[in-house]
Design a protein around this motif. Structure first.
Motif, short mmCIF file in Angstrom:
data_model
loop_
_atom_site.label_atom_id
_atom_site.label_comp_id
_atom_site.label_asym_id
_atom_site.label_seq_id
_atom_site.Cartn_x
_atom_site.Cartn_y
_atom_site.Cartn_z
N ASN A 251 0.80 -1.23 0.00
CA ASN A 251 0.00 0.00 0.00
C ASN A 251 0.83 1.28 0.00
O ASN A 251 0.28 2.37 -0.16
CB ASN A 251 -0.94 0.01 1.21
CG ASN A 251 -2.07 -0.98 1.05
OD1 ASN A 251 -2.40 -1.39 -0.05
ND2 ASN A 251 -2.67 -1.40 2.15
N ILE A 252 2.13 1.16 0.18
CA ILE A 252 2.98 2.35 0.07
C ILE A 252 2.88 2.94 -1.34
O ILE A 252 3.10 4.14 -1.54
CB ILE A 252 4.45 2.03 0.41
CG1 ILE A 252 5.26 3.32 0.54
CG2 ILE A 252 5.05 1.07 -0.60
CD1 ILE A 252 6.67 3.12 1.01
N LEU A 253 2.50 2.11 -2.33
CA LEU A 253 2.37 2.57 -3.71
C LEU A 253 1.06 3.28 -3.98
O LEU A 253 0.84 3.79 -5.07
CB LEU A 253 2.51 1.38 -4.67
CG LEU A 253 3.84 0.63 -4.62
CD1 LEU A 253 3.78 -0.62 -5.51
CD2 LEU A 253 4.99 1.52 -5.05
N ARG A 254 0.17 3.34 -2.98
CA ARG A 254 -1.15 3.96 -3.19
C ARG A 254 -1.10 5.49 -3.10
O ARG A 254 -2.04 6.15 -3.52
CB ARG A 254 -2.14 3.43 -2.17
CG ARG A 254 -2.54 1.99 -2.40
CD ARG A 254 -3.77 1.66 -1.59
NE ARG A 254 -4.23 0.30 -1.83
CZ ARG A 254 -5.40 -0.15 -1.45
NH1 ARG A 254 -6.25 0.64 -0.81
NH2 ARG A 254 -5.75 -1.39 -1.69
N SER A 255 -0.07 6.02 -2.52
CA SER A 255 0.03 7.47 -2.36
C SER A 255 1.48 7.89 -2.62
O SER A 255 2.38 7.03 -2.65
CB SER A 255 -0.41 7.89 -0.95
OG SER A 255 0.36 7.23 0.03
N PRO A 256 1.74 9.18 -2.82
CA PRO A 256 3.12 9.61 -3.08
C PRO A 256 4.08 9.19 -1.98
O PRO A 256 3.82 9.39 -0.80
CB PRO A 256 2.98 11.14 -3.16
CG PRO A 256 1.57 11.37 -3.59
CD PRO A 256 0.77 10.29 -2.93
N MET A 257 5.18 8.58 -2.37
CA MET A 257 6.20 8.16 -1.41
C MET A 257 7.01 9.37 -0.95
O MET A 257 7.46 10.16 -1.78
CB MET A 257 7.12 7.10 -2.03
CG MET A 257 6.44 5.78 -2.27
SD MET A 257 7.54 4.54 -3.02
CE MET A 257 7.46 5.06 -4.73
#
Length: 356
Positions: A251-257
């Motif tokens: 889920n880290i890929l669901r929003s800007p890192m």
């Protein structure tokens, strides 16, 4: 991932992430370091939140995630993200595509996605993509088991899809023919030789190494071309599912890192390695992608039952479709040859119903 897989991963990483104890206090154990990193990647939980959960300082959390991500690449890449280095390896991939998806001489399905990041300091518009967001690009080649064969990570999001493919070392190697791709092989049930190819979407240019669908405007009243596009899309769905599953599980890929581009690149590469590891073992595969999680197709009707990963949503952006319209005559002839094959000797019983 079950406890046994976690413990095995800890053993592999220990020599790289274990820190020395001092007379003042014991160091943070490799198991806890891995747990912090996996939780961050799987949930997208912020470093501030993780510092409360694990009772560690935020700066410590930050260092742990960066070090462990780099270590994951070091210990997993050679085994789980190894590029095929001989003809037999490529033929195994091609056999799997023919067996599972009825697509002959296929070396893999290719796609590219934009992974969002926070605007890097003093980067101007370098990472500003066509969706007016900041990103780095992940270009991946996927086998029939939804595992990444090859990835190119880190190109700034401003570069077009065509530009990314043109600078990609996979393209250079294919053109030089120095990666042991097998010579042309007869299409099943024929004596007609056909080269081994990669399948992609309209974002790529048609070539003798990459086959793409016919444009929609060229399919009007041309049933045989619609069938070709359907058969190509079946093989290409492997890449779509691989990217979708990975983004829904990590889920880290669901929003800007919230990392600079180099650290974000390492995190994405570590995720690709973990994805391949979980797809390579029966226990991990059953937990990571249980029945119904990925797309399924009825062989009687060709109807697609969408996997559960599609219901969860993610923020990976597709390539902008800018494939060139100037194709070599050899590439055009290859596409026509395969189109003719799919409509005659290589037809499958349900393809006519699938395109209705």
């Amino acid at each position: 991932m079950n406890s046994e897989m976690f413990e095995n991963l800890v053993k592999k990483l220990s020599s790289l992430i274990k820190k020395q104890d001092t007379h003042l206090r014991d160091s943070i154990s490799p198991a806890e370091r891995l747990a912090v990193t996996l939780r961050h990647l799987a949930t997208g939980e912020t470093q501030e939140s993780l510092s409360y959960t694990f009772r560690l300082g935020q700066s410590t959390i930050s260092g742990i995630i960066k070090d462990t991500s780099h270590a994951l690449i070091s210990v997993l890449q050679e085994q789980y993200l190894k590029f095929p280095d001989n003809e037999l390896s490529w033929k195994v991939i091609a056999h799997d595509y023919m067996d599972r998806w009825n697509f002959p001489n296929c070396l893999g399905a290719m796609d590219g996605k934009h992974c969002l990041i926070d605007p890097p300091l003093k980067s101007g518009s370098s990472y500003f993509n066509y969706k007016e967001q900041f990103s780095i690009v992940l270009l991946g080649l996927v086998d029939a088991q939804l595992r990444f064969i090859y990835v190119d990570v880190g190109t700034n999001g401003r570069v077009s899809d065509k530009g990314i493919w043109n600078k990609c070392d996979l393209k250079q190697h294919l053109e030089k023919n120095d990666i042991h791709v097998p010579p042309p092989n007869p299409l099943p049930d024929t004596d007609q030789d056909f080269p081994y190819v990669i399948v992609g979407d309209e974002g790529f240019a048609l070539s003798t190494n990459v086959l793409i669908p016919f444009p929609k405007e060229q399919c009007t009243g041309r049933r045989e071309r619609r069938i070709y596009n359907y058969r190509l899309s079946r093989a290409r769905r492997c890449a779509e599912n691989a990217f979708g599953v990975m983004a829904s599980r990590f889920n880290i890929l669901r929003s800007p890192m919230r990392y600079d581009p180099d650290d974000a690149r390492n995190i994405v590469l570590a995720i690709c390695c973990l994805h391949n590891m979980l797809r390579s073992h029966s226990v991990g595969r059953a937990m990571y992608t249980p029945p119904g999680y990925i797309d399924m197709e009825s062989e009687m009707t060709g109807q697609i039952q969408h996997g559960e990963w599609r219901e969860q949503g993610h923020s990976l952006l597709n390539f902008q479709h800018q494939g060139g319209n100037r194709h070599t005559s050899a590439a055009i002839q290859m596409r026509e040859t395969l189109c003719n094959y799919f409509n005659n000797v290589g037809r499958v019983p349900w393809q006519d119903q699938a395109i209705q």
